[in-house]
Design a protein around this motif. Structure first.
Motif, PDB file in Angstrom:
ATOM      1  N   VAL A  84      55.724  89.553  69.225  1.00  0.00           N
ATOM      2  CA  VAL A  84      54.415  88.924  69.056  1.00  0.00           C
ATOM      3  C   VAL A  84      54.497  87.883  67.946  1.00  0.00           C
ATOM      4  CG1 VAL A  84      52.020  89.332  68.327  1.00  0.00           C
ATOM      5  CG2 VAL A  84      53.171  90.967  69.836  1.00  0.00           C
ATOM      6  N   ALA A  85      54.020  86.675  68.247  1.00  0.00           N
ATOM      7  CA  ALA A  85      53.884  85.628  67.234  1.00  0.00           C
ATOM      8  C   ALA A  85      52.466  85.713  66.676  1.00  0.00           C
ATOM      9  CB  ALA A  85      54.137  84.253  67.842  1.00  0.00           C
ATOM     10  N   ALA A  86      52.354  85.904  65.384  1.00  0.00           N
ATOM     11  CA  ALA A  86      51.044  86.037  64.737  1.00  0.00           C
ATOM     12  C   ALA A  86      50.906  84.933  63.691  1.00  0.00           C
ATOM     13  CB  ALA A  86      50.923  87.411  64.081  1.00  0.00           C
ATOM     14  N   ILE A  87      49.979  84.027  63.920  1.00  0.00           N
ATOM     15  CA  ILE A  87      49.764  82.904  63.006  1.00  0.00           C
ATOM     16  C   ILE A  87      48.442  83.128  62.294  1.00  0.00           C
ATOM     17  CG2 ILE A  87      49.422  80.417  62.839  1.00  0.00           C
ATOM     18  CD1 ILE A  87      51.334  80.127  65.197  1.00  0.00           C
ATOM     19  N   VAL A  88      48.501  83.096  60.961  1.00  0.00           N
ATOM     20  CA  VAL A  88      47.349  83.471  60.152  1.00  0.00           C
ATOM     21  C   VAL A  88      46.833  82.267  59.361  1.00  0.00           C
ATOM     22  CG1 VAL A  88      46.541  85.051  58.364  1.00  0.00           C
ATOM     23  CG2 VAL A  88      48.324  85.776  59.938  1.00  0.00           C
ATOM     24  N   PRO A  89      45.520  82.022  59.386  1.00  0.00           N
ATOM     25  CA  PRO A  89      44.948  80.940  58.590  1.00  0.00           C
ATOM     26  C   PRO A  89      44.805  81.336  57.120  1.00  0.00           C
ATOM     27  CG  PRO A  89      43.218  82.046  59.793  1.00  0.00           C
ATOM     28  CD  PRO A  89      44.506  82.695  60.203  1.00  0.00           C
ATOM     29  N   TRP A  90      44.339  80.410  56.322  1.00  0.00           N
ATOM     30  CA  TRP A  90      44.285  80.582  54.871  1.00  0.00           C
ATOM     31  C   TRP A  90      43.022  81.262  54.369  1.00  0.00           C
ATOM     32  CZ3 TRP A  90      40.037  78.483  52.607  1.00  0.00           C
ATOM     33  CH2 TRP A  90      39.339  77.529  53.356  1.00  0.00           C
ATOM     34  N   ALA A 128      52.646  82.743  57.989  1.00  0.00           N
ATOM     35  CA  ALA A 128      51.547  82.579  57.047  1.00  0.00           C
ATOM     36  C   ALA A 128      51.223  81.110  56.865  1.00  0.00           C
ATOM     37  CB  ALA A 128      51.932  83.195  55.711  1.00  0.00           C
ATOM     38  N   SER A 129      49.990  80.844  56.511  1.00  0.00           N
ATOM     39  CA  SER A 129      49.569  79.491  56.173  1.00  0.00           C
ATOM     40  C   SER A 129      50.243  79.067  54.879  1.00  0.00           C
ATOM     41  CB  SER A 129      48.050  79.470  55.999  1.00  0.00           C
ATOM     42  OG  SER A 129      47.638  78.241  55.473  1.00  0.00           O
ATOM     43  N   PRO A 130      50.629  77.787  54.752  1.00  0.00           N
ATOM     44  CA  PRO A 130      51.257  77.356  53.498  1.00  0.00           C
ATOM     45  C   PRO A 130      50.335  77.503  52.287  1.00  0.00           C
ATOM     46  CG  PRO A 130      51.097  75.508  55.053  1.00  0.00           C
ATOM     47  CD  PRO A 130      50.571  76.727  55.743  1.00  0.00           C
ATOM     48  N   GLU A 131      49.031  77.469  52.512  1.00  0.00           N
ATOM     49  CA  GLU A 131      48.085  77.611  51.395  1.00  0.00           C
ATOM     50  C   GLU A 131      48.036  79.032  50.850  1.00  0.00           C
ATOM     51  OE1 GLU A 131      46.994  74.074  53.776  1.00  0.00           O
ATOM     52  OE2 GLU A 131      47.298  76.177  54.328  1.00  0.00           O
ATOM     53  N   ASN A 155      58.564  90.445  60.522  1.00  0.00           N
ATOM     54  CA  ASN A 155      59.242  89.309  59.904  1.00  0.00           C
ATOM     55  C   ASN A 155      58.171  88.343  59.417  1.00  0.00           C
ATOM     56  OD1 ASN A 155      62.193  89.812  60.975  1.00  0.00           O
ATOM     57  ND2 ASN A 155      60.764  90.252  62.619  1.00  0.00           N
ATOM     58  N   VAL A 156      58.234  87.989  58.142  1.00  0.00           N
ATOM     59  CA  VAL A 156      57.217  87.130  57.531  1.00  0.00           C
ATOM     60  C   VAL A 156      57.844  85.792  57.191  1.00  0.00           C
ATOM     61  CG1 VAL A 156      55.606  86.871  55.612  1.00  0.00           C
ATOM     62  CG2 VAL A 156      56.013  89.136  56.603  1.00  0.00           C
ATOM     63  N   VAL A 157      57.266  84.719  57.734  1.00  0.00           N
ATOM     64  CA  VAL A 157      57.760  83.368  57.474  1.00  0.00           C
ATOM     65  C   VAL A 157      56.592  82.456  57.110  1.00  0.00           C
ATOM     66  CG1 VAL A 157      59.864  83.469  58.874  1.00  0.00           C
ATOM     67  CG2 VAL A 157      57.719  82.930  59.966  1.00  0.00           C
ATOM     68  N   PRO A 158      56.593  81.885  55.918  1.00  0.00           N
ATOM     69  CA  PRO A 158      55.555  80.918  55.560  1.00  0.00           C
ATOM     70  C   PRO A 158      55.947  79.544  56.079  1.00  0.00           C
ATOM     71  CG  PRO A 158      56.970  81.326  53.681  1.00  0.00           C
ATOM     72  CD  PRO A 158      57.481  82.189  54.793  1.00  0.00           C
ATOM     73  N   GLY A 159      54.987  78.789  56.562  1.00  0.00           N
ATOM     74  CA  GLY A 159      55.325  77.456  57.057  1.00  0.00           C
ATOM     75  C   GLY A 159      54.114  76.706  57.529  1.00  0.00           C
ATOM     76  N   GLY A 160      54.289  75.422  57.706  1.00  0.00           N
ATOM     77  CA  GLY A 160      53.209  74.536  58.127  1.00  0.00           C
ATOM     78  C   GLY A 160      53.159  74.343  59.628  1.00  0.00           C
ATOM     79  N   THR A 161      52.643  73.188  60.030  1.00  0.00           N
ATOM     80  CA  THR A 161      52.402  72.935  61.455  1.00  0.00           C
ATOM     81  C   THR A 161      53.692  72.877  62.270  1.00  0.00           C
ATOM     82  OG1 THR A 161      52.326  70.562  61.006  1.00  0.00           O
ATOM     83  CG2 THR A 161      50.229  71.731  61.068  1.00  0.00           C
ATOM     84  N   GLN A 162      54.753  72.342  61.704  1.00  0.00           N
ATOM     85  CA  GLN A 162      56.014  72.266  62.441  1.00  0.00           C
ATOM     86  C   GLN A 162      56.549  73.658  62.739  1.00  0.00           C
ATOM     87  OE1 GLN A 162      59.033  69.830  60.607  1.00  0.00           O
ATOM     88  NE2 GLN A 162      60.567  70.319  62.145  1.00  0.00           N
ATOM     89  N   ALA A 163      56.510  74.531  61.746  1.00  0.00           N
ATOM     90  CA  ALA A 163      56.964  75.904  61.951  1.00  0.00           C
ATOM     91  C   ALA A 163      56.084  76.615  62.982  1.00  0.00           C
ATOM     92  CB  ALA A 163      56.957  76.671  60.631  1.00  0.00           C
ATOM     93  N   GLY A 164      54.776  76.412  62.890  1.00  0.00           N
ATOM     94  CA  GLY A 164      53.864  77.035  63.847  1.00  0.00           C
ATOM     95  C   GLY A 164      54.079  76.544  65.258  1.00  0.00           C
ATOM     96  N   ALA A 165      54.280  75.235  65.410  1.00  0.00           N
ATOM     97  CA  ALA A 165      54.505  74.673  66.741  1.00  0.00           C
ATOM     98  C   ALA A 165      55.791  75.218  67.345  1.00  0.00           C
ATOM     99  CB  ALA A 165      54.559  73.144  66.654  1.00  0.00           C
TER     100      ALA A 165
END
Length: 198
Positions: free
Chosen positions: A125-131, A156-159, A182-192
């Motif tokens: 599961v890909a879980a993208i979390v806002p700030w 995680a959101s970069p903020e 697995n926890v990875v912080p990143g911006g739009t490129q990582a999310g895409a």
């Protein structure tokens, strides 16, 4: 488990940390994929025990986590204490009890026969979390996925990247097997890259 470049303790609140690259996303997905067979085949009781321990580890960190989130996104402490400090542990505890009490399969009768309802993990599961409510919104994604037997890549959101690392620390303390979360912080490129990942 993917090891973060920086943790909340190592940064001491200064707010600098690495942002995930596409290679980091690939590594996190590969770790989650490798851990999937063992996690999905574990018994609901075993997952319930580990989620209960995970909830307890988060609860022990609740005061520092709520303060960290407030420093990251400016949320008032009174709100952060409940939303980011206490709620994630409570939700993981709820799902731990739910999976222990829910049958993997049930037969539901109908007027024309019956339907078999079988609860099976879907995979990674890909879980993208806002700030804005990072701990609470992450818990809404993590708790049901982990309870169902899925492995997770949490972006995680970069903020609010620092507080996401609290999940990784608490999971390790609770004995969640490597690669399950697995926890990875990143911006739009990582999310895409994550949402388009096969």
């Amino acid at each position: 488990r993917c090891h973060p470049v920086a943790t909340p303790q190592s940064l001491a609140g200064n707010g600098d940390g690495a942002s995930a690259t596409e290679a980091d996303i690939d590594a996190a997905v590969a770790a989650a994929r490798a851990a999937l067979p063992g996690w999905r085949s574990s018994s609901p009781d075993h997952r319930a025990k580990l989620l209960t321990d995970f909830a307890a580890a988060l609860h022990r960190r609740s005061a520092s986590t709520s303060e960290l989130v407030s420093r990251e996104n400016g949320m008032p402490m009174r709100l952060s204490r409940s939303a980011n400090g206490l709620f994630p542990a409570a939700l993981l505890g709820y799902y731990a009890k739910l999976i222990a009490a829910t049958p993997i399969e049930e037969i539901r009768p109908s007027m024309t026969g019956h339907t078999i309802v079988r609860r099976e993990p879907v995979g990674v599961v890909a879980a993208i979390v806002p700030w804005n409510y990072p701990q609470a919104l992450a818990a809404f994604k993590l708790a049901p996925a982990l309870a169902a037997g899925c492995t997770v890549v949490l972006k995680a959101s970069p903020e609010t990247a620092l507080d996401a690392m609290v999940f990784a620390e608490a999971a390790a303390e609770a004995g969640i097997p490597p690669g399950v979360l697995n926890v990875v912080p990143g911006g739009t490129q990582a999310g895409a890259h994550l949402v388009s990942h096969p």
